[in-house]
Design a protein around this motif. Structure first.
Motif, PDB file in Angstrom:
ATOM      1  N   ILE A   1      53.695 -10.264 -10.679  1.00 43.13           N
ATOM      2  CA  ILE A   1      53.162  -9.862  -9.374  1.00 43.13           C
ATOM      3  C   ILE A   1      53.748 -10.789  -8.329  1.00 43.13           C
ATOM      4  N   THR A   2      54.286 -10.217  -7.247  1.00 41.39           N
ATOM      5  CA  THR A   2      54.868 -11.074  -6.213  1.00 41.39           C
ATOM      6  C   THR A   2      53.848 -11.372  -5.122  1.00 41.39           C
ATOM      7  N   LYS A   3      53.922 -12.591  -4.598  1.00 39.88           N
ATOM      8  CA  LYS A   3      53.107 -12.993  -3.450  1.00 39.88           C
ATOM      9  C   LYS A   3      53.830 -12.563  -2.176  1.00 39.88           C
ATOM     10  N   PRO A   4      53.117 -12.067  -1.149  1.00 38.97           N
ATOM     11  CA  PRO A   4      51.669 -11.868  -1.133  1.00 38.97           C
ATOM     12  C   PRO A   4      51.270 -10.603  -1.878  1.00 38.97           C
ATOM     13  N   PHE A   5      50.056 -10.577  -2.350  1.00 35.96           N
ATOM     14  CA  PHE A   5      49.551  -9.453  -3.133  1.00 35.96           C
ATOM     15  C   PHE A   5      48.207  -9.034  -2.567  1.00 35.96           C
ATOM     16  N   ASP A   6      47.725  -7.887  -2.986  1.00 36.56           N
ATOM     17  CA  ASP A   6      46.399  -7.457  -2.571  1.00 36.56           C
ATOM     18  C   ASP A   6      45.595  -7.012  -3.791  1.00 36.56           C
ATOM     19  N   SER A   7      44.360  -6.690  -3.581  1.00 39.59           N
ATOM     20  CA  SER A   7      43.481  -6.358  -4.698  1.00 39.59           C
ATOM     21  C   SER A   7      43.926  -5.075  -5.398  1.00 39.59           C
ATOM     22  N   ALA A   8      44.534  -4.162  -4.645  1.00 44.65           N
ATOM     23  CA  ALA A   8      44.997  -2.918  -5.271  1.00 44.65           C
ATOM     24  C   ALA A   8      46.098  -3.205  -6.286  1.00 44.65           C
ATOM     25  N   THR A   9      46.976  -4.146  -5.947  1.00 49.52           N
ATOM     26  CA  THR A   9      48.043  -4.541  -6.882  1.00 49.52           C
ATOM     27  C   THR A   9      47.440  -5.158  -8.138  1.00 49.52           C
ATOM     28  N   PHE A  10      46.481  -6.046  -7.950  1.00 54.78           N
ATOM     29  CA  PHE A  10      45.819  -6.663  -9.100  1.00 54.78           C
ATOM     30  C   PHE A  10      45.132  -5.607  -9.958  1.00 54.78           C
ATOM     31  N   GLU A  11      44.449  -4.696  -9.300  1.00 51.85           N
ATOM     32  CA  GLU A  11      43.715  -3.654 -10.031  1.00 51.85           C
ATOM     33  C   GLU A  11      44.676  -2.829 -10.894  1.00 51.85           C
ATOM     34  N   ALA A  12      45.794  -2.461 -10.301  1.00 58.80           N
ATOM     35  CA  ALA A  12      46.756  -1.605 -11.005  1.00 58.80           C
ATOM     36  C   ALA A  12      47.394  -2.349 -12.176  1.00 58.80           C
ATOM     37  N   VAL A  13      47.740  -3.616 -11.971  1.00 53.03           N
ATOM     38  CA  VAL A  13      48.434  -4.367 -13.009  1.00 53.03           C
ATOM     39  C   VAL A  13      47.480  -4.824 -14.090  1.00 53.03           C
ATOM     40  N   LEU A  14      46.298  -5.232 -13.693  1.00 53.42           N
ATOM     41  CA  LEU A  14      45.383  -5.827 -14.652  1.00 53.42           C
ATOM     42  C   LEU A  14      44.602  -4.818 -15.465  1.00 53.42           C
ATOM     43  N   SER A  15      44.493  -3.595 -15.002  1.00 51.77           N
ATOM     44  CA  SER A  15      43.692  -2.601 -15.724  1.00 51.77           C
ATOM     45  C   SER A  15      44.219  -2.407 -17.133  1.00 51.77           C
ATOM     46  N   ALA A  16      45.508  -2.565 -17.312  1.00 49.48           N
ATOM     47  CA  ALA A  16      46.097  -2.424 -18.643  1.00 49.48           C
ATOM     48  C   ALA A  16      45.940  -3.687 -19.460  1.00 49.48           C
ATOM     49  N   SER A  17      45.966  -4.860 -18.777  1.00 45.64           N
ATOM     50  CA  SER A  17      45.914  -6.130 -19.508  1.00 45.64           C
ATOM     51  C   SER A  17      44.515  -6.550 -19.872  1.00 45.64           C
ATOM     52  N   VAL A  18      43.602  -6.408 -18.895  1.00 45.60           N
ATOM     53  CA  VAL A  18      42.261  -6.958 -19.063  1.00 45.60           C
ATOM     54  C   VAL A  18      41.313  -5.940 -19.640  1.00 45.60           C
ATOM     55  N   GLY A  19      41.427  -4.697 -19.164  1.00 47.86           N
ATOM     56  CA  GLY A  19      40.562  -3.642 -19.659  1.00 47.86           C
ATOM     57  C   GLY A  19      39.214  -3.585 -18.968  1.00 47.86           C
TER      58      GLY A  19
ATOM     59  N   GLN B   1      54.142  -9.394   6.594  1.00 50.33           N
ATOM     60  CA  GLN B   1      53.376  -9.037   5.399  1.00 50.33           C
ATOM     61  C   GLN B   1      52.594 -10.236   4.869  1.00 50.33           C
ATOM     62  N   VAL B   2      53.227 -11.401   4.852  1.00 46.91           N
ATOM     63  CA  VAL B   2      52.536 -12.604   4.389  1.00 46.91           C
ATOM     64  C   VAL B   2      51.322 -12.872   5.257  1.00 46.91           C
ATOM     65  N   TRP B   3      51.512 -12.852   6.578  1.00 46.57           N
ATOM     66  CA  TRP B   3      50.392 -13.126   7.484  1.00 46.57           C
ATOM     67  C   TRP B   3      49.277 -12.105   7.317  1.00 46.57           C
ATOM     68  N   GLU B   4      49.646 -10.844   7.249  1.00 48.37           N
ATOM     69  CA  GLU B   4      48.625  -9.791   7.224  1.00 48.37           C
ATOM     70  C   GLU B   4      47.920  -9.715   5.877  1.00 48.37           C
ATOM     71  N   ASN B   5      48.656  -9.897   4.782  1.00 49.36           N
ATOM     72  CA  ASN B   5      48.033  -9.785   3.470  1.00 49.36           C
ATOM     73  C   ASN B   5      47.235 -11.018   3.097  1.00 49.36           C
ATOM     74  N   VAL B   6      47.758 -12.182   3.400  1.00 43.87           N
ATOM     75  CA  VAL B   6      47.095 -13.405   2.955  1.00 43.87           C
ATOM     76  C   VAL B   6      46.013 -13.843   3.939  1.00 43.87           C
ATOM     77  N   LEU B   7      46.272 -13.686   5.234  1.00 48.05           N
ATOM     78  CA  LEU B   7      45.364 -14.260   6.218  1.00 48.05           C
ATOM     79  C   LEU B   7      44.674 -13.211   7.081  1.00 48.05           C
ATOM     80  N   GLY B   8      45.041 -11.928   6.894  1.00 48.09           N
ATOM     81  CA  GLY B   8      44.386 -10.879   7.658  1.00 48.09           C
ATOM     82  C   GLY B   8      44.638 -10.939   9.134  1.00 48.09           C
ATOM     83  N   GLN B   9      45.755 -11.531   9.532  1.00 48.77           N
ATOM     84  CA  GLN B   9      46.067 -11.660  10.954  1.00 48.77           C
ATOM     85  C   GLN B   9      47.424 -11.023  11.233  1.00 48.77           C
ATOM     86  N   SER B  10      47.489 -10.317  12.346  1.00 50.58           N
ATOM     87  CA  SER B  10      48.777  -9.746  12.744  1.00 50.58           C
ATOM     88  C   SER B  10      49.539 -10.783  13.564  1.00 50.58           C
TER      89      SER B  10
END
Lengths: 120, 156
Positions: free
Chosen positions: A102-120, B11-20
């Motif tokens: 998973i590349t940074k930055p990431f969001d919860s949707a990415t975690f959900e999609a990737v982890l659903s197979a790993s964690v269950g 993307q880094v600012w918006e995804n990690v810190l929620g700021q535009s």
């Protein structure tokens, strides 16, 4: 489920844990380590079901950590959470036995999609 | 390349810190915190972020979910270092590989840090939460790209 989060940045470890909660993974037991050398003995003591590790860390990098685990015969589920997502690094990760990168930055949707197979 | 760096920075600012963020000239405001990473390999150079102490504190407060007066220097350095890691790591993905990314370094001072033997390739200026923020990509002299400025002097 037990998850070991490994990253030299305490801030990023907090973000990973927060995103796990946001992805619906709040019921899991989570431990942290600051790099691979700190994490390696924790694998023996904590016995995680899943490891989520940064790549670039002092003392022992994430890829060194994964290779040490596999060399010791430990096939624990392992995935990278890293700012570096090039195709060559994904290939290295895959060949070393990682399930995902998973590349940074990431969001919860990415975690959900990737982890659903790993964690269950 | 400029567009790609702009995209990933937003993307880094918006995804990690929620700021535009908005591209904006610094207009005399003076960043005094620098966090940077080195890239070494097929492409060699530096990705350097500059911001004010105030913005560094905002970043740390958001990442740690702590109030400003609860934060120590260790938390602030960790947070801004991680910003350099994220932006630098994504910049690395735009450049020729393979290469390695260094651990981030964080320093203070109103004068921009010196990166000897490098040439400025990209420089983007932003306003975030009313504070200046800059992203600079410097290539080792003799290394092609990204977009080395034609008249830029090599930092000695």
């Amino acid at each position: 489920m037990k998850i070991l989060v490994v990253d030299d940045s305490k801030a990023m470890r907090m973000i990973v844990k927060r995103t796990l909660r946001q992805a619906g993974q709040e019921d899991h037991e989570i431990e942290e380590a600051g790099d691979g050398s700190e994490a390696l003995p924790m694998v023996e003591s904590f016995k995680p079901d899943l490891i989520m590790s940064d790549w670039n860390m002092p003392e022992m990098t994430g890829i060194e950590f994964l290779r040490a685990l596999r060399a010791a015969g430990n096939n624990v589920r392992f995935g990278f959470v890293t700012s570096e997502g090039t195709s060559d690094m994904r290939q290295i990760a895959d060949e070393a036995g990682a399930e995902f990168l998973i590349t940074k930055p990431f969001d919860s949707a990415t975690f959900e999609a990737v982890l659903s197979a790993s964690v269950g | 390349m400029t567009h790609d760096i702009d995209d990933l920075t937003r993307q880094v600012w918006e995804n990690v810190l929620g700021q535009s963020v908005e591209l904006a000239a610094l207009n005399g405001t003076c960043p005094n915190v620098t966090s940077s990473v080195q890239i070494m390999g097929a492409w060699t150079g530096t990705v350097s972020l500059r911001m004010t102490t105030e913005l560094a504190t905002v970043i740390a407060g958001s990442m740690f979910e702590m109030e400003a007066d609860e934060l120590g220097q260790e938390e602030i350095d960790d947070a801004v270092g991680e910003m350099a890691n994220m932006i630098g790591g994504n910049v690395k993905s735009l450049l020729p590989g393979p290469s390695q990314l260094s651990m981030p370094t964080v320093s203070g001072g109103e004068e921009p840090p010196h990166f000897p033997g490098t040439v400025l390739g990209e420089h983007l200026e932003y306003e975030v939460a009313g504070q200046p923020f800059t992203v600079s990509v410097l290539a080792a002299a003799g290394v092609e790209g990204p977009n080395n400025h034609n008249n830029a002097e090599e930092q000695s």
